[in-house]
Design a protein around this motif. Structure first.
Motif, short mmCIF file in Angstrom:
data_model
loop_
_atom_site.label_atom_id
_atom_site.label_comp_id
_atom_site.label_asym_id
_atom_site.label_seq_id
_atom_site.Cartn_x
_atom_site.Cartn_y
_atom_site.Cartn_z
N ARG A 138 0.82 -1.22 0.00
CA ARG A 138 0.00 0.00 0.00
C ARG A 138 0.85 1.27 0.00
O ARG A 138 0.32 2.37 0.13
CB ARG A 138 -0.95 -0.02 1.20
N ARG A 139 2.15 1.08 -0.19
CA ARG A 139 3.07 2.22 -0.21
C ARG A 139 3.73 2.38 -1.59
O ARG A 139 4.74 3.06 -1.70
CB ARG A 139 4.12 2.07 0.88
N GLY A 155 -7.25 -1.88 -0.56
CA GLY A 155 -6.73 -0.59 -0.99
C GLY A 155 -5.50 -0.67 -1.86
O GLY A 155 -4.95 0.36 -2.25
N THR A 156 -5.06 -1.88 -2.21
CA THR A 156 -3.88 -2.03 -3.07
C THR A 156 -4.26 -1.81 -4.52
O THR A 156 -5.27 -2.34 -5.00
CB THR A 156 -3.28 -3.44 -2.92
#
Length: 366
Positions: A138-139, A155-156
């Motif tokens: 997710r970053r 949320g990826t």
């Protein structure tokens, strides 16, 4: 004038991480990019096949999975030191894109890319994210998934890229399949260094138990660990079965293309090879895999009716023999399995990764 676009590839020391990393490096060099490989001392030993123009950069990293108490106490400081050094250098160099392929040696470069705000991407080979890729999923701007579907954190941003394969595999892509018949039939058995023991225990007995009409036609090529080679060879000889038993075959693509059936673990690279060449398979996921990623890797082939999955708990000579006989005595069904396997393959996986890299670079310039 500005120089060529700069890609930093961050990868660990296993073949599963390094092979797709190498494929991307070669593709981006052909596109005129400058490429740097960021890894640790162990990973650098696996980088010998990378093009010589790739700058292999060693950074400090470590894992909590190895060593004694003292090593584990030092591990976070080694990782932090590697991140600090990578961040200082990345802030100065400002690479166009950073791509991580997993493994703890990729931590410093991926953390530095996040801290400095550089465009970044992950490639995950398996159907379940590795621990390091899970940390960064997710970053990053996008996660390119070699296996589809892949289990991902909510949320990826993910896309299906496929797993790059060797040029020797692409040369055999979609090779014509010869369905089983009344002639010599080839079965290839591969298991990998961790998972070959159970195949050595079960497969020879399963082949020996085949109906005589099938048994007399089969020819076996089986990878077995050195310590198992003699007993596996002896088991086939005792049963009167023609077999080549070696610790490693360097011509797996050719053997796959000539096979009527493949019996294999379901590592990401093996699944990619099977699907690109297009062959019926019996898959035995490694039960010791921490995240059961090999079961996830097999999902696409199994759901396409291209493969039969046998969990280790059910992997017996009797069950395997029945499945082998069913495939080798039904040529039309075997041909359908081969064609279905082809339908799951992604022969342009390397190209897809290269396009994603260039799209990220363009976004950074816009």
């Amino acid at each position: 004038m500005t120089g060529p676009s700069h890609l930093i590839i961050a990868a660990g020391g296993t073949g599963g991480h390094m092979f797709p990393a190498q494929a991307l490096a070669e593709a981006m060099l052909r596109r005129g990019w400058r490429v740097t490989l960021s890894t640790d001392a162990r990973g650098a030993r696996y980088a010998g096949d990378f093009p010589h123009v790739v700058d292999v950069r060693q950074v400090a990293s470590a894992t909590f999975a190895r060593g004694g108490l003292l090593t584990k106490l030092v591990t976070p400081f080694r990782i932090l030191g590697g991140i600090l050094a990578a961040t200082v250098r990345m802030a100065r160099e400002r690479p166009s894109v950073v791509v991580g392929f997993g493994g703890y040696p990729s931590i410093p470069a991926m953390a530095a890319a996040w801290l400095t705000g550089r465009p970044r991407m992950l490639h995950e080979q398996n159907g379940v994210l590795g621990r390091v890729n899970q940390l960064f999923a997710r970053r990053v701007d996008v996660v390119a998934c070699g296996t589809w579907p892949t289990e991902l954190p909510e949320g990826t941003n993910a896309v299906h890229s496929g797993n790059p394969v060797r040029a020797s595999v692409l040369d055999r892509a979609g090779a014509s399949y010869i369905p089983p018949g009344d002639y010599p039939l080839s079965i290839v058995v591969i298991g990998g260094s961790q998972g070959a023991r159970i195949l050595s225990d079960v497969v020879p007995a399963a082949i020996a138990a085949l109906p005589e009409g099938v048994r007399k036609t089969v020819r076996i090529a089986q990878q077995a660990r050195p310590e198992d080679q003699a007993r596996v060879t002896g088991a086939y000889a005792e049963a009167g079965i023609s077999a080549e038993v070696e610790p490693f075959f360097r011509d797996i693509p050719r053997r796959f293309s000539e096979a009527q059936l493949i019996i294999s673990r379901s590592g990401a690279s093996s699944i990619a090879d099977i699907s690109i060449i297009g062959r019926p398979s019996i898959l035995v996921p490694l039960a010791a895999a921490i995240r059961d990623e090999q079961t996830a890797n097999a999902r696409a082939l199994v759901e396409a009716d291209a493969a039969i999955l046998i969990p280790e708990s059910q992997f017996t000579p009797d069950s395997l023999s029945r499945h082998i006989a069913a495939i080798l005595t039904q040529p039309d069904a075997a041909l359908q399995m081969a064609n279905a396997a082809l339908g799951t393959g992604v022969p342009d996986a390397t190209e897809r990764l290269a396009v994603l890299v260039e799209e990220l670079a363009k976004k950074d310039l816009s």
